[in-house]
Scaffold this motif. Structure first.
Motif, PDB file in Angstrom:
ATOM      1  N   UNK A 162      45.263  55.035  39.337  1.00 55.12           N
ATOM      2  CA  UNK A 162      44.637  54.334  40.452  1.00 55.12           C
ATOM      3  C   UNK A 162      43.982  53.049  39.930  1.00 55.12           C
ATOM      4  N   UNK A 163      44.533  51.896  40.361  1.00 52.17           N
ATOM      5  CA  UNK A 163      44.001  50.618  39.840  1.00 52.17           C
ATOM      6  C   UNK A 163      42.643  50.270  40.430  1.00 52.17           C
ATOM      7  N   UNK A 164      42.239  50.943  41.526  1.00 46.75           N
ATOM      8  CA  UNK A 164      40.933  50.673  42.153  1.00 46.75           C
ATOM      9  C   UNK A 164      40.765  49.190  42.417  1.00 46.75           C
ATOM     10  N   UNK A 165      39.572  48.669  42.111  1.00 44.44           N
ATOM     11  CA  UNK A 165      39.344  47.226  42.306  1.00 44.44           C
ATOM     12  C   UNK A 165      39.342  46.496  40.968  1.00 44.44           C
ATOM     13  N   UNK A 166      39.556  47.256  39.871  1.00 42.70           N
ATOM     14  CA  UNK A 166      39.421  46.656  38.542  1.00 42.70           C
ATOM     15  C   UNK A 166      40.766  46.274  37.913  1.00 42.70           C
ATOM     16  N   UNK A 167      41.884  46.632  38.549  1.00 44.89           N
ATOM     17  CA  UNK A 167      43.192  46.326  37.964  1.00 44.89           C
ATOM     18  C   UNK A 167      43.546  47.302  36.859  1.00 44.89           C
ATOM     19  N   UNK A 168      44.492  46.899  36.018  1.00 44.40           N
ATOM     20  CA  UNK A 168      45.000  47.803  34.980  1.00 44.40           C
ATOM     21  C   UNK A 168      44.195  47.660  33.689  1.00 44.40           C
ATOM     22  N   UNK A 169      43.615  48.766  33.221  1.00 45.92           N
ATOM     23  CA  UNK A 169      42.950  48.771  31.911  1.00 45.92           C
ATOM     24  C   UNK A 169      43.866  49.605  31.006  1.00 45.92           C
ATOM     25  N   UNK A 170      44.625  48.940  30.081  1.00 44.59           N
ATOM     26  CA  UNK A 170      45.717  49.610  29.362  1.00 44.59           C
ATOM     27  C   UNK A 170      45.366  50.970  28.761  1.00 44.59           C
ATOM     28  N   UNK A 197      54.046  39.282  41.551  1.00 47.29           N
ATOM     29  CA  UNK A 197      53.310  40.496  41.928  1.00 47.29           C
ATOM     30  C   UNK A 197      51.891  40.480  41.389  1.00 47.29           C
ATOM     31  N   UNK A 198      51.749  40.153  40.103  1.00 51.88           N
ATOM     32  CA  UNK A 198      50.401  40.088  39.525  1.00 51.88           C
ATOM     33  C   UNK A 198      49.581  38.999  40.201  1.00 51.88           C
ATOM     34  N   UNK A 199      50.225  37.905  40.583  1.00 52.11           N
ATOM     35  CA  UNK A 199      49.526  36.817  41.258  1.00 52.11           C
ATOM     36  C   UNK A 199      48.945  37.315  42.590  1.00 52.11           C
ATOM     37  N   UNK A 200      49.765  38.038  43.370  1.00 52.38           N
ATOM     38  CA  UNK A 200      49.285  38.527  44.673  1.00 52.38           C
ATOM     39  C   UNK A 200      48.217  39.617  44.496  1.00 52.38           C
ATOM     40  N   UNK A 201      48.409  40.496  43.486  1.00 50.31           N
ATOM     41  CA  UNK A 201      47.395  41.530  43.211  1.00 50.31           C
ATOM     42  C   UNK A 201      46.074  40.882  42.776  1.00 50.31           C
ATOM     43  N   UNK A 202      46.159  39.853  41.916  1.00 45.88           N
ATOM     44  CA  UNK A 202      44.944  39.169  41.433  1.00 45.88           C
ATOM     45  C   UNK A 202      44.225  38.506  42.604  1.00 45.88           C
ATOM     46  N   UNK A 203      44.997  37.945  43.543  1.00 45.12           N
ATOM     47  CA  UNK A 203      44.373  37.315  44.714  1.00 45.12           C
ATOM     48  C   UNK A 203      43.696  38.377  45.589  1.00 45.12           C
ATOM     49  N   UNK A 204      44.345  39.537  45.717  1.00 45.11           N
ATOM     50  CA  UNK A 204      43.750  40.635  46.501  1.00 45.11           C
ATOM     51  C   UNK A 204      42.401  41.048  45.899  1.00 45.11           C
ATOM     52  N   UNK A 205      42.313  41.083  44.558  1.00 47.57           N
ATOM     53  CA  UNK A 205      41.033  41.410  43.902  1.00 47.57           C
ATOM     54  C   UNK A 205      40.020  40.293  44.128  1.00 47.57           C
ATOM     55  N   UNK A 206      40.513  39.051  44.070  1.00 46.94           N
ATOM     56  CA  UNK A 206      39.656  37.867  44.230  1.00 46.94           C
ATOM     57  C   UNK A 206      38.934  37.890  45.582  1.00 46.94           C
ATOM     58  N   UNK A 207      39.647  38.311  46.638  1.00 45.90           N
ATOM     59  CA  UNK A 207      38.998  38.333  47.966  1.00 45.90           C
ATOM     60  C   UNK A 207      38.555  39.759  48.337  1.00 45.90           C
TER      61      UNK A 207
END
Ligand code: FE2
Length: 324
Positions: free
Chosen positions: A32-40, A159-169
């Motif tokens: 589950x990436x939650x709001x923090x994204x991927x922590x390897x 994909x990472x660009x859109x995911x990063x934007x989703x976290x940004x907002x």
């Protein structure tokens, strides 16, 4: 041939089982990436915890015992090092215990090949769009049979660009698919558009849209970042299709689950009377079935590796991987 394929390049631990090209099981568990994204390291820990259960679940689904397996495949790369290693170790353990041949598979080749099969393509251009990758591909026979990269992202994957934007907002869940939902209510704001021949770049677009956060409606930002990035992909892909005289286009990878992207690519192909197709969503998300599918063909052609040479490569580019 009864082959198991293990995928663990990012947040999904997937296990597929195929026999003569037919998928018998395609099971997975996701971090589950939650709001923090991927922590390897955290993702790898989750994969280790889930691996035995997902393997067992795939065997149950296929209705076979582990001792009946005849070959093993795993994702060699590209992907996140610690995550790839979990799948590699699981695959090597099975291969060693059962004395089976093992095939290291390129993740992008697997997406492209299962799309070719599902779409009934002969010689398509493949647009591969995922979190970490965005590439326009075509099979070529020189100097060996491999996918040639006609165009690709200069910086980040769409994909990472859109995911990063989703976290940004601060969208929840912070995925491109949530951006897509909001985009349905949005209006267009002009944003940076970067296409160079058949290559493209997304980081300027991400920075621009992120700086507008709080100053414009989220719906409008989501609509505009999605339309702009997808239009860039369509322009570069159309150029690739025309320059190579191709008549078929397949789209694959996580972002190929987007209905809007498929609609836009379909309209490009309709204009030129070209065939357009894609695999079902379960094969566009990361999955073990596509790894097993390619591994089976590799093993049948004698393309396997000794256990001690089975490694992982974070930056295993598709143009370095031989296709069978
Ligand atoms: Fe993938």
């Amino acid at each position: 041939m009864l082959v198991i394929g293990i995928e663990s390049s990012a947040h999904t631990f997937g296990v597929g089982i195929v026999s003569d090209g037919k998928v018998l099981a395609n099971e997975k568990m996701m971090y589950d990436v939650g709001t923090h994204g991927i922590i390897p390291v955290k993702v790898a820990e989750t994969h280790i915890k889930n691996s035995a259960a997902v393997i067992q679940s795939a065997l149950d689904k296929a209705g076979i015992k582990i001792s009946e397996l005849e070959g093993v495949g795993y994702t060699k790369g590209p992907g996140i090092g610690p995550c790839l290693q979990v799948g590699q170790i699981a695959a090597k353990t099975i291969a060693k215990r059962l004395k089976l041949k093992i095939a290291p598979v390129n993740h992008a080749v697997a997406h492209a090949e299962i799309t070719k099969r599902e779409g009934g393509f002969k010689d398509p251009i493949i647009l591969y769009v995922s979190g970490g990758n965005s590439q326009i591909l075509k099979i070529t026979d020189k100097p060996f049979r491999h996918y040639h990269i006609l165009g690709e992202t200069f910086d980040i994957g769409v994909g990472n660009m859109l995911d990063a934007f989703a976290r940004e907002i601060k969208l929840k869940p912070a995925w491109g698919s949530t951006v897509a939902k909001l985009a349905m209510e949005g209006k267009y704001i002009e944003m940076p558009y970067t296409v160079k021949g058949m290559d493209f770049a997304f980081s300027g677009l991400l920075t621009y849209a992120s700086e507008l956060a709080g100053k414009a409606k989220n719906e409008d930002l989501c609509y505009s970042i999605q339309e702009t990035s997808f239009a860039m992909l369509c322009e570069a892909t159309e150029r690739a299709l025309l320059l190579t005289n191709s008549r078929e286009l397949g789209v694959c990878g996580g972002v190929a689950q987007s209905n809007r992207l498929k609609e836009m690519l379909a309209s490009v192909c309709k204009e030129h009377r070209m065939k357009f197709g894609f695999a079902r969503n379960e094969y566009n998300a990361d999955n073990g079935a596509m790894i097993a599918f390619v591994a089976e063909r590799m093993l049948e052609k004698g393309s396997h590796q000794p256990l001690e040479k089975c490694d992982v490569q974070q930056r295993y580019r598709i143009d370095r991987a031989m296709v069978y």
